[in-house]
Design a protein around this motif. Structure first.
Motif, PDB file in Angstrom:
ATOM      1  N   SER A 119       7.675 -11.515   3.918  1.00  0.00           N
ATOM      2  CA  SER A 119       8.226 -12.165   5.112  1.00  0.00           C
ATOM      3  C   SER A 119       9.146 -11.211   5.851  1.00  0.00           C
ATOM      4  CB  SER A 119       8.989 -13.436   4.718  1.00  0.00           C
ATOM      5  OG  SER A 119       8.117 -14.392   4.167  1.00  0.00           O
ATOM      6  N   GLU A 120       9.719 -10.263   5.124  1.00  0.00           N
ATOM      7  CA  GLU A 120      10.583  -9.249   5.724  1.00  0.00           C
ATOM      8  C   GLU A 120      10.242  -7.907   5.088  1.00  0.00           C
ATOM      9  OE1 GLU A 120      15.315  -8.400   6.682  1.00  0.00           O
ATOM     10  OE2 GLU A 120      14.634 -10.345   5.943  1.00  0.00           O
ATOM     11  N   TRP A 121       9.676  -7.003   5.887  1.00  0.00           N
ATOM     12  CA  TRP A 121       9.161  -5.747   5.361  1.00  0.00           C
ATOM     13  C   TRP A 121      10.292  -4.760   5.074  1.00  0.00           C
ATOM     14  CZ3 TRP A 121       4.176  -3.923   4.298  1.00  0.00           C
ATOM     15  CH2 TRP A 121       3.168  -4.871   4.481  1.00  0.00           C
ATOM     16  N   THR A 122      10.134  -4.040   3.952  1.00  0.00           N
ATOM     17  CA  THR A 122      11.023  -2.946   3.597  1.00  0.00           C
ATOM     18  C   THR A 122      10.214  -1.666   3.488  1.00  0.00           C
ATOM     19  OG1 THR A 122      10.739  -3.186   1.196  1.00  0.00           O
ATOM     20  CG2 THR A 122      12.440  -4.547   2.268  1.00  0.00           C
ATOM     21  N   LYS A 123      10.874  -0.555   3.372  1.00  0.00           N
ATOM     22  CA  LYS A 123      10.180   0.728   3.242  1.00  0.00           C
ATOM     23  C   LYS A 123       9.279   0.753   2.020  1.00  0.00           C
ATOM     24  CE  LYS A 123      11.037   5.718   3.083  1.00  0.00           C
ATOM     25  NZ  LYS A 123      12.078   6.769   3.182  1.00  0.00           N
ATOM     26  N   GLU A 124       9.746   0.171   0.924  1.00  0.00           N
ATOM     27  CA  GLU A 124       8.984   0.185  -0.320  1.00  0.00           C
ATOM     28  C   GLU A 124       7.709  -0.650  -0.236  1.00  0.00           C
ATOM     29  OE1 GLU A 124      12.793   1.712  -0.772  1.00  0.00           O
ATOM     30  OE2 GLU A 124      12.280  -0.324  -0.089  1.00  0.00           O
ATOM     31  N   ASP A 125       7.670  -1.615   0.659  1.00  0.00           N
ATOM     32  CA  ASP A 125       6.494  -2.475   0.763  1.00  0.00           C
ATOM     33  C   ASP A 125       5.252  -1.718   1.235  1.00  0.00           C
ATOM     34  OD1 ASP A 125       7.719  -4.824  -0.105  1.00  0.00           O
ATOM     35  OD2 ASP A 125       8.503  -5.268   1.894  1.00  0.00           O
ATOM     36  N   PHE A 126       5.442  -0.609   1.945  1.00  0.00           N
ATOM     37  CA  PHE A 126       4.283   0.111   2.449  1.00  0.00           C
ATOM     38  C   PHE A 126       3.490   0.756   1.320  1.00  0.00           C
ATOM     39  CE2 PHE A 126       6.879  -0.525   6.104  1.00  0.00           C
ATOM     40  CZ  PHE A 126       5.973  -0.742   7.136  1.00  0.00           C
ATOM     41  N   ALA A 127       4.152   1.125   0.242  1.00  0.00           N
ATOM     42  CA  ALA A 127       3.447   1.636  -0.921  1.00  0.00           C
ATOM     43  C   ALA A 127       2.708   0.511  -1.637  1.00  0.00           C
ATOM     44  CB  ALA A 127       4.426   2.318  -1.879  1.00  0.00           C
ATOM     45  N   LYS A 128       3.310  -0.650  -1.679  1.00  0.00           N
ATOM     46  CA  LYS A 128       2.746  -1.774  -2.423  1.00  0.00           C
ATOM     47  C   LYS A 128       1.539  -2.389  -1.736  1.00  0.00           C
ATOM     48  CE  LYS A 128       4.075  -6.187  -4.516  1.00  0.00           C
ATOM     49  NZ  LYS A 128       5.191  -7.143  -4.738  1.00  0.00           N
ATOM     50  N   TYR A 129       1.532  -2.402  -0.402  1.00  0.00           N
ATOM     51  CA  TYR A 129       0.490  -3.123   0.326  1.00  0.00           C
ATOM     52  C   TYR A 129      -0.467  -2.211   1.089  1.00  0.00           C
ATOM     53  CZ  TYR A 129       3.292  -7.161  -0.860  1.00  0.00           C
ATOM     54  OH  TYR A 129       3.981  -8.120  -1.561  1.00  0.00           O
ATOM     55  N   ASP A 130      -0.347  -0.902   0.907  1.00  0.00           N
ATOM     56  CA  ASP A 130      -1.379  -0.002   1.441  1.00  0.00           C
ATOM     57  C   ASP A 130      -2.549  -0.055   0.467  1.00  0.00           C
ATOM     58  OD1 ASP A 130      -2.911   1.973   2.565  1.00  0.00           O
ATOM     59  OD2 ASP A 130      -1.741   3.601   1.688  1.00  0.00           O
ATOM     60  N   ILE A 131      -3.424  -1.034   0.652  1.00  0.00           N
ATOM     61  CA  ILE A 131      -4.501  -1.307  -0.294  1.00  0.00           C
ATOM     62  C   ILE A 131      -5.728  -0.486   0.097  1.00  0.00           C
ATOM     63  CG2 ILE A 131      -5.947  -3.106  -1.306  1.00  0.00           C
ATOM     64  CD1 ILE A 131      -3.713  -5.095  -0.497  1.00  0.00           C
ATOM     65  N   ILE A 132      -6.259   0.261  -0.873  1.00  0.00           N
ATOM     66  CA  ILE A 132      -7.438   1.095  -0.650  1.00  0.00           C
ATOM     67  C   ILE A 132      -8.524   0.667  -1.617  1.00  0.00           C
ATOM     68  CG2 ILE A 132      -6.089   3.068   0.168  1.00  0.00           C
ATOM     69  CD1 ILE A 132      -6.424   4.286  -2.648  1.00  0.00           C
ATOM     70  N   GLY A 133      -9.783   0.975  -1.274  1.00  0.00           N
ATOM     71  CA  GLY A 133     -10.845   0.600  -2.191  1.00  0.00           C
ATOM     72  C   GLY A 133     -12.217   1.004  -1.708  1.00  0.00           C
ATOM     73  N   VAL A 134     -13.218   0.719  -2.567  1.00  0.00           N
ATOM     74  CA  VAL A 134     -14.613   1.043  -2.272  1.00  0.00           C
ATOM     75  C   VAL A 134     -15.500   0.148  -3.121  1.00  0.00           C
ATOM     76  CG1 VAL A 134     -14.730   2.854  -4.035  1.00  0.00           C
ATOM     77  CG2 VAL A 134     -16.298   2.935  -2.072  1.00  0.00           C
ATOM     78  N   ASN A 135     -16.663  -0.196  -2.600  1.00  0.00           N
ATOM     79  CA  ASN A 135     -17.696  -0.920  -3.357  1.00  0.00           C
ATOM     80  C   ASN A 135     -19.009  -0.189  -3.152  1.00  0.00           C
ATOM     81  OD1 ASN A 135     -18.638  -3.431  -4.853  1.00  0.00           O
ATOM     82  ND2 ASN A 135     -19.958  -3.492  -3.051  1.00  0.00           N
ATOM     83  N   GLN A 136     -19.634   0.230  -4.258  1.00  0.00           N
ATOM     84  CA  GLN A 136     -20.825   1.059  -4.120  1.00  0.00           C
ATOM     85  C   GLN A 136     -21.693   0.943  -5.374  1.00  0.00           C
ATOM     86  OE1 GLN A 136     -19.898   4.946  -2.705  1.00  0.00           O
ATOM     87  NE2 GLN A 136     -21.955   5.748  -2.958  1.00  0.00           N
TER      88      GLN A 136
END
Length: 336
Positions: free
Chosen positions: A143-160
């Motif tokens: 609900s309130e973004w902090t600097k640390e949240d960008f590491a937590k929610y930068d979600i990466i992935g692949v399906n193959q």
């Protein structure tokens, strides 16, 4: 005394011939592979390093590399609909552009889907980071973004789907989230204000769902929440704003700059941004835009909004997007 080297060459030749015969036999037959000999390992790329540090407010992947990524979750499906999940550790290359993914703990015989059993076998592999998220499980964003949240929610992935014969081909990971950057331009109105807030509509940007779409791609979808609360983006300190590359030119130093990650949203949408100045709210609603002014928010893209707030309203300039891997952008203007 002379020593002939021919016997040694003969033995070496037999050894090399034996290896070649073993390799030929492996790849030219459909025989089963020895049990417990060939574990599933992956090679990953896709998070490209760029010349400038485009997003200094987060760790590794949003900067275009594998630095700081320690583990991923791997799900393996077979044709019978069975699946298993395991934690894999990440060994990044020296330049952090690629990574080797191996089981975090030794595989057991019960981890049957993580062993190659035939040279003709294929596996559908889904991989993502951070590790703690689950496929088809809702994800709640801050609900309130902090600097640390960008590491937590930068979600990466692949399906193959991969086969044993091409198991060494790299898996191309993608960013699944969208990024917003809001720059409030300097105006006498803001500089004389006592309290300024930038808010996002929590109804759209509070929840997401990581899933496999109809194309077989791993994606993040937005989930409409049953809440009316607002989301407060992260207020960038001046030194962090100075490092941001907006691609195509940086605006003048703003009154304030904010950022947040959001799930992508396709279709006819607007920023749904609210700016509050000393209790007075300025809304960028969907009905504030013409048909030509709507923006589709795509994964792996950064959308920069340069906002001028005046006592009688707001003016907004919106660049088309900046891709996290290239730093390029389009141009466009929206005036409300």
């Amino acid at each position: 005394m002379k020593i002939s080297i021919y016997p040694f060459l003969f033995v070496l030749g037999l050894s090399l011939n034996s290896c070649n015969n073993e390799s030929d036999e492996l790849y030219n037959s459909s025989a089963d592979l020895p049990e417990g000999k060939y574990p599933l390992e992956l090679y990953a790329e896709g998070l490209q390093v760029v010349a400038t540090q485009t997003q200094p407010i987060s760790r590794g992947t949003i900067d275009g590399n594998w630095d700081g990524v320690e583990s991923v979750k791997i799900r393996v499906n077979n044709k019978q609909g069975e699946y298993q999940e395991k934690a894999y550790q990440v060994e990044a290359s020296d330049d952090k552009t690629t990574a080797r993914l191996t089981p975090a703990h030794p595989l057991e015989s019960t981890d049957k889907l993580f062993w190659w059993t035939s040279i003709d076998e294929e596996k559908t592999v889904t991989a993502w980071a951070p590790y703690e998220y689950g496929l088809d499980e809702p994800i709640e964003f801050p609900s309130e973004w902090t600097k640390e949240d960008f590491a937590k929610y930068d979600i990466i992935g692949v399906n193959q789907t991969i086969g044993f014969k091409d198991r060494n081909e790299p898996q191309v990971f993608q960013h699944l989230m969208t990024k917003f950057v809001f720059n409030l331009r300097k105006t006498p109105y803001l500089e004389n204000a006592k309290n300024v807030k930038v808010l996002l509509n929590g109804h759209l940007w509070k929840y997401g769902l990581m899933t496999i779409d109809y194309r077989g791609m791993l994606v993040m979808k937005f989930e409409v929440g049953q809440i009316s609360e607002y989301i407060t983006p992260y207020h960038l300190p001046e030194d962090e704003y100075e490092d941001v590359d907006f691609g195509g030119g940086k605006p003048e130093k703003p009154f304030a700059s904010y950022a947040a990650l959001v799930p992508p949203l396709r279709g006819i949408v607007s920023p749904l941004l609210i700016i509050e100045v000393d209790g007075v709210k300025y809304n960028l609603r969907q009905n504030s835009f013409t048909d030509e002014q709507f923006v589709e928010y795509r994964s792996g893209q950064i959308y920069v909004f340069n906002v001028t707030v005046k006592e009688n309203g707001v003016d907004v300039t919106v660049g088309e997007s900046i891709h996290w891997g290239t730093g390029s952008t389009g141009s466009g203007e929206i005036v409300i």
